[in-house]
Design a protein around this motif. Sequence first.
Motif, mmCIF file in Angstrom:
data_model
loop_
_atom_site.group_PDB
_atom_site.id
_atom_site.type_symbol
_atom_site.label_atom_id
_atom_site.label_comp_id
_atom_site.label_asym_id
_atom_site.label_seq_id
_atom_site.Cartn_x
_atom_site.Cartn_y
_atom_site.Cartn_z
ATOM 1 N N PRO A 3 3.730 1.968 -4.546
ATOM 2 C CA PRO A 3 3.388 3.104 -5.419
ATOM 3 C C PRO A 3 4.540 4.080 -5.607
ATOM 4 O O PRO A 3 4.575 4.804 -6.593
ATOM 5 C CB PRO A 3 2.229 3.778 -4.672
ATOM 6 C CG PRO A 3 1.667 2.754 -3.782
ATOM 7 C CD PRO A 3 2.772 1.852 -3.426
ATOM 8 N N VAL A 4 5.468 4.108 -4.648
ATOM 9 C CA VAL A 4 6.545 5.088 -4.786
ATOM 10 C C VAL A 4 7.870 4.438 -5.155
ATOM 11 O O VAL A 4 8.921 5.053 -5.097
ATOM 12 C CB VAL A 4 6.735 5.913 -3.488
ATOM 13 C CG1 VAL A 4 5.497 6.730 -3.214
ATOM 14 C CG2 VAL A 4 7.075 5.044 -2.323
ATOM 15 N N VAL B 246 4.885 6.171 7.382
ATOM 16 C CA VAL B 246 4.331 4.909 7.893
ATOM 17 C C VAL B 246 4.729 4.722 9.351
ATOM 18 O O VAL B 246 3.922 4.311 10.190
ATOM 19 C CB VAL B 246 4.811 3.720 7.049
ATOM 20 C CG1 VAL B 246 4.354 2.422 7.657
ATOM 21 C CG2 VAL B 246 4.305 3.837 5.634
ATOM 22 N N LEU C 128 0.798 -1.221 0.000
ATOM 23 C CA LEU C 128 0.000 0.000 0.000
ATOM 24 C C LEU C 128 0.832 1.272 0.000
ATOM 25 O O LEU C 128 0.455 2.257 -0.604
ATOM 26 C CB LEU C 128 -0.928 0.001 1.234
ATOM 27 C CG LEU C 128 -1.996 -1.084 1.222
ATOM 28 C CD1 LEU C 128 -2.744 -1.106 2.541
ATOM 29 C CD2 LEU C 128 -2.968 -0.859 0.079
ATOM 30 N N ALA C 129 1.955 1.243 0.696
ATOM 31 C CA ALA C 129 2.709 2.489 0.852
ATOM 32 C C ALA C 129 3.983 2.551 0.025
ATOM 33 O O ALA C 129 4.325 3.607 -0.498
ATOM 34 C CB ALA C 129 3.049 2.703 2.313
ATOM 35 N N THR D 144 8.008 8.544 2.716
ATOM 36 C CA THR D 144 6.869 7.642 2.890
ATOM 37 C C THR D 144 7.123 6.707 4.063
ATOM 38 O O THR D 144 6.224 6.469 4.881
ATOM 39 C CB THR D 144 6.641 6.799 1.617
ATOM 40 O OG1 THR D 144 6.716 7.645 0.491
ATOM 41 C CG2 THR D 144 5.308 6.107 1.668
#
Lengths: 388, 342, 299
Positions: free
Chosen positions: C93-94, C109, C89-90, C105
Amino acid sequence: MKSHRLFVLSVVMLAAAIACERRPGTSGSATSTGDIPVGMYGSLTGDGASFGQSSVEGAQLAVEELNNSGGLLGGRKIKLLVEDDQSKPDEASNAVTKLITQDKVVAVLGEVASRRSLAAGPVCQKYQTPMISPASTNERVTAIGDYIFRVCFIDPFQGEVLAKFAYNDLKARKVAVLKDVQQDYSVGLTEAIQKTFGTLGGEVLPPVSYSSGDADFKAILTQVRAQKPDAMFVTGYYPEAAIIVRQARELGMKIPILGGDGWVGDALKNGREALANCFISNHYSGDNPDPVVQNFVKTYRAKFNREPDSIAALGYDAAKVLAAAITSSNSTEGPKVRDALAKADVPGVTGRLKMNPNRNVDKPAVIQELMFADGNVKYVYRTTINPN
Amino acid sequence: MSPARKVVSIAVTLAALAALNYIFEYGFGDFYINPYYARIINLIGINITLAVSLNLINGMAGQFSIGHAGFMAVGGYTATYLTVYHGRQIAEIFGRSLTDPVGSSIVMIPSLIAGALAAAVAGLFVGIPSLRLKGDYLAIVTLGFSEIIRVIILNIPAVGGATGFTDAIPITNFFWIFLMAILTIVITRNIGTSTFGRALFAIRSDEIAAEAMGIDTTRYKVMAFVISAALAGVAGGLSGQLFANPLNPQNLNFVRSIEVIVMIVLGGIGSITGAVVGATTLTILPEALRSFDQQFPGLRMVIYALLLILLMIFRPQGLLGRRELNLSWLRRRQRKDGSVLA
Amino acid sequence: MDTFFQQFINGLSLGAIYALIALGYTMVYGVLRLINFAHGDVYMLGAFAGYYIANALNMDANPSILGAIAVTMGAMAICAVIGILIERLAYRPVRHHPRLTSLITAIGVSLLLEYGGQVVFGATPRFFPQMIRSQVYAVGGVQITNQNLLIIVVSVIVMFGLEYIVHQTRIGKAMRATSFNLPVAKLMGINTDFVIAFTFALGSALAAAGGVMVALAIPRIDPLMGLMTGLKAFVAAVLGGIGNIPGAMLGGMLIGLMETWIGATAYSTYRDAVAFAVLILILLFRPAGILGTSVTEKV
């Protein structure tokens, strides 16, 4: 170059225009009807959160009781406005400034940590709003000004109590001290113990430091063990005290271990059997048969599903003493409530709350011996030491 | 700009700041500035200085520094120490006392200079390892220095230790805060348009290529650290001497450094305007969310963390990317023949 | 001399904790070049997961080895899933964004887990039930508890286990390939997404195991417990050479020993700073860490 300057200046002027408002009357928070707003600031998040939450819960319990029994000043309910300071001193000042200038509170309760009380205290003093700290023990807090009060011991007193007990009752002559370098409570208490014990003629080994949140103390305990002290003081709070006591016993240290009121907390039971031969100075004992205390413990347990710790009891007392002052001054104006507070004399959960000329309370301290039985910590009364 | 115009523009700026300062301190007539908002505005100013100075290293030079709080601490404590222990003597040299506004301003100058110098030295210490260390390793070293500084301060009783530097004398006011903020912006902007700045951008784009082109990367990186640290030190000195805002080593930790990073990331790394916008937004946001906090304690910070993650996923370049504020369109409209002034 | 050995044992036990967590950091960095700041908080979640499982099994009243193993397995499984979720999820995407973005990010988290933990679990520290009764063995003048022994033994086993996985199995080969060059590994037919998820799961499971075992010895758990410990474990990983498994072990032990020995001197108040000071010194002489290999960059 110029465009940036212009930009910043014009934005600031705009902000100033928005922030402009009419000056309030001289006694900022006088209200005659409706709820009585009382502010409270504490650490609801961050590393001070467990104590902050306790103090707030104690105060909330007191406010609920007062409101249920008719409120103050002819039926007006107390509205407790709680602000989080995230365990940061500058946030504490933000919170208090908001409570006083935006929410126009009658008085402010808080904070637990001396460093945050010292930061935000000047704001209360400046705007002539009384502040009652439930648990800040650093001497300098009430020295900020005549609007600052507290309902707890100050470090010098508690240090004196502990040192005297160790010297006179336990006959210790050489003691070690473990201090939590991150907590001003602990640092202050350590200094007080060093001073008194030294004056009595004993030897205090150089204090050893740990930090809140540390999990392993074997290293420092091993060093202390090698110096063979007669007793050891642990001047920090209960989460670490429990583990320190356990690890000390695991290392074979059987000497008495002493602590202050910061030891009182649910998690002290982590210490388990190691808690034998430990002593604390306290103002609050859950076992005290006094109905005021028992009633508090029962209602707290019912509302929050937990045993109250000393900080919760102090939060409760701070709220109660404020309510008494509002009632006796028959007013919500800062200066009048302040004067009533200075003359307050209220029976609290944590002892008799009577303000002395320094706006501290002269409560006697009790020394309790700890025991572990039936999965819980038992505090056994040992002796009382009065302030002299 | 001709020298005369420069002097006038500086004078006008100072006058405007002084006037605003007067209003902030004393209000006018029946009106005053709500103290809560005044405090927030002051905090915004300090955060602008912090964010723009960090932008120099992280944004312009492309290095990853997560130890900015350490520089703030060094500068702040040095500045405050000077005022507390020698401020009165300094004020007396000029026949003033610390409590009158002119006296306190006079003391502010050496205080901030001392803070800036001390922080600059710290910046030197941190910048020098950058010779051998790159990227993530340098980041960890900056973090390490910041933590070491914090622990050292925690153990110095003369500046308060764990209790914080509560003996500080509150000589900071609106004038100094925003003067320094503007100064920081001016300095950074000037660097951006100079050879020094061009070297930094080259280093940011590709350090090896820059080195190959003959740019002394270490020298420029160290200079960036030193200047950035000095400015952060000034911010620290201002912050610690603001009313009811004592410096505290517990809060000058890496979480604080991260908060400043988030400010420039939100605005757009590399953009000075972005740093200003980010600093302003993130100073106001936690305060604005307070009422939310009443209902659901603790949720405010959870939302803050979530916003950070979502921001990185959906708009990593921040609000402004690398764009700067450009007011030249104003001047463009003024010219009748349609030509554009730079 | 007694004291020296006692401190040595103390240092090893502390170091073993750091080593366990450092192993997870180093694995993820090796594969993704990402400093997973949230790793320390997964360690915290492991301790909490264990706490809830242990209470459900009523371990305080009937301690047993079998129960302890069940709790540890349970916590590891839960955290493996959490690790996969975080990655999916975190971080995914990056993944192709600049490094700074993924780093921030990761910080996000970490903050989310900490503040979220304070909201969900409450900030008050909980106490972990005693799953194995504490036993102190006195050897000479040195005291060591069975829990400390357990921690040291388990981390050594885990280290060898990891080395085996990474160097002797197919999935390990896939991990190494992915860390060497992700796009090419993909071209070679390796399901890099799966490999990355696997790495996260493994690292998180290790952190969880660390959390449960630490909670055995030091039963106090709270949502912020991963912060400082995680940071020091990360320093340990960098110290040993990030991406290097024996390095993480070595780094952890070193940090643990240094901290213990400094804690025993007059400078004990500076203990926290020791890890960083050691790190900076070592990095100045060996910029890639003690066992790290400098990667020469091709221009």
